[in-house]
Design a protein around this motif. Sequence first.
Motif, PDB file in Angstrom:
ATOM      1  N   GLU A  17     -65.420 -66.453  53.213  1.00  0.00           N
ATOM      2  CA  GLU A  17     -65.246 -66.203  54.646  1.00  0.00           C
ATOM      3  C   GLU A  17     -65.354 -67.466  55.499  1.00  0.00           C
ATOM      4  O   GLU A  17     -64.931 -67.472  56.652  1.00  0.00           O
ATOM      5  N   ASP A  18     -65.884 -68.535  54.946  1.00  0.00           N
ATOM      6  CA  ASP A  18     -66.014 -69.786  55.690  1.00  0.00           C
ATOM      7  C   ASP A  18     -64.735 -70.617  55.690  1.00  0.00           C
ATOM      8  O   ASP A  18     -64.669 -71.644  56.378  1.00  0.00           O
ATOM      9  N   PHE A  19     -63.740 -70.195  54.914  1.00  0.00           N
ATOM     10  CA  PHE A  19     -62.515 -70.975  54.766  1.00  0.00           C
ATOM     11  C   PHE A  19     -61.294 -70.070  54.777  1.00  0.00           C
ATOM     12  O   PHE A  19     -61.372 -68.911  54.387  1.00  0.00           O
ATOM     13  N   ASP A  20     -60.151 -70.641  55.176  1.00  0.00           N
ATOM     14  CA  ASP A  20     -58.878 -69.952  55.014  1.00  0.00           C
ATOM     15  C   ASP A  20     -58.566 -69.910  53.521  1.00  0.00           C
ATOM     16  O   ASP A  20     -59.066 -70.744  52.752  1.00  0.00           O
ATOM     17  N   PRO A  21     -57.719 -68.980  53.091  1.00  0.00           N
ATOM     18  CA  PRO A  21     -57.332 -68.959  51.674  1.00  0.00           C
ATOM     19  C   PRO A  21     -56.731 -70.306  51.243  1.00  0.00           C
ATOM     20  O   PRO A  21     -56.022 -70.960  52.010  1.00  0.00           O
ATOM     21  N   LEU A  22     -57.034 -70.693  50.044  1.00  0.00           N
ATOM     22  CA  LEU A  22     -56.548 -71.945  49.473  1.00  0.00           C
ATOM     23  C   LEU A  22     -55.023 -71.927  49.384  1.00  0.00           C
ATOM     24  O   LEU A  22     -54.437 -70.904  49.018  1.00  0.00           O
ATOM     25  N   VAL A  23     -54.393 -73.038  49.703  1.00  0.00           N
ATOM     26  CA  VAL A  23     -52.944 -73.162  49.562  1.00  0.00           C
ATOM     27  C   VAL A  23     -52.653 -74.123  48.405  1.00  0.00           C
ATOM     28  O   VAL A  23     -53.528 -74.877  47.969  1.00  0.00           O
TER      29      VAL A  23
END
Length: 117
Positions: free
Chosen positions: A81-87
């Motif tokens: 929840e602290d980060f956007d999904p990895l790209v």
Amino acid sequence: MSQSVLLTIARTSIEEVLQGQNSIERRELLEQYPILREPMATQITLYLGTKIRGMSKTQTVERSLLEDIIYNAKAAAFQDEDFDPLVTSEYLHATIQLTVFSPDGELSHQSEPILKD
């Protein structure tokens, strides 16, 4: 079983989501490495450089080692929840740290990024 097998499982778990296809041969892995059937907790931490990019840790032993690595790798990459999904571009530069909480103690392994800066 070498640490590279465990780290490969973690990397492949993330790749499955990025590529939209299942590529982990669970049956083959379980036959070749029976210890993957054992219930164990893990933690996956993703880094970009020296900064954390995602993390997921099992609090209680509920899954086999294989399933726990798969679950936590995907959760660290896409559900922290602290980060956007990895790209994909981040994934290629990410370092994966895998910690296994075994009955014999804590074991930690770290991969190199696919692409180095």
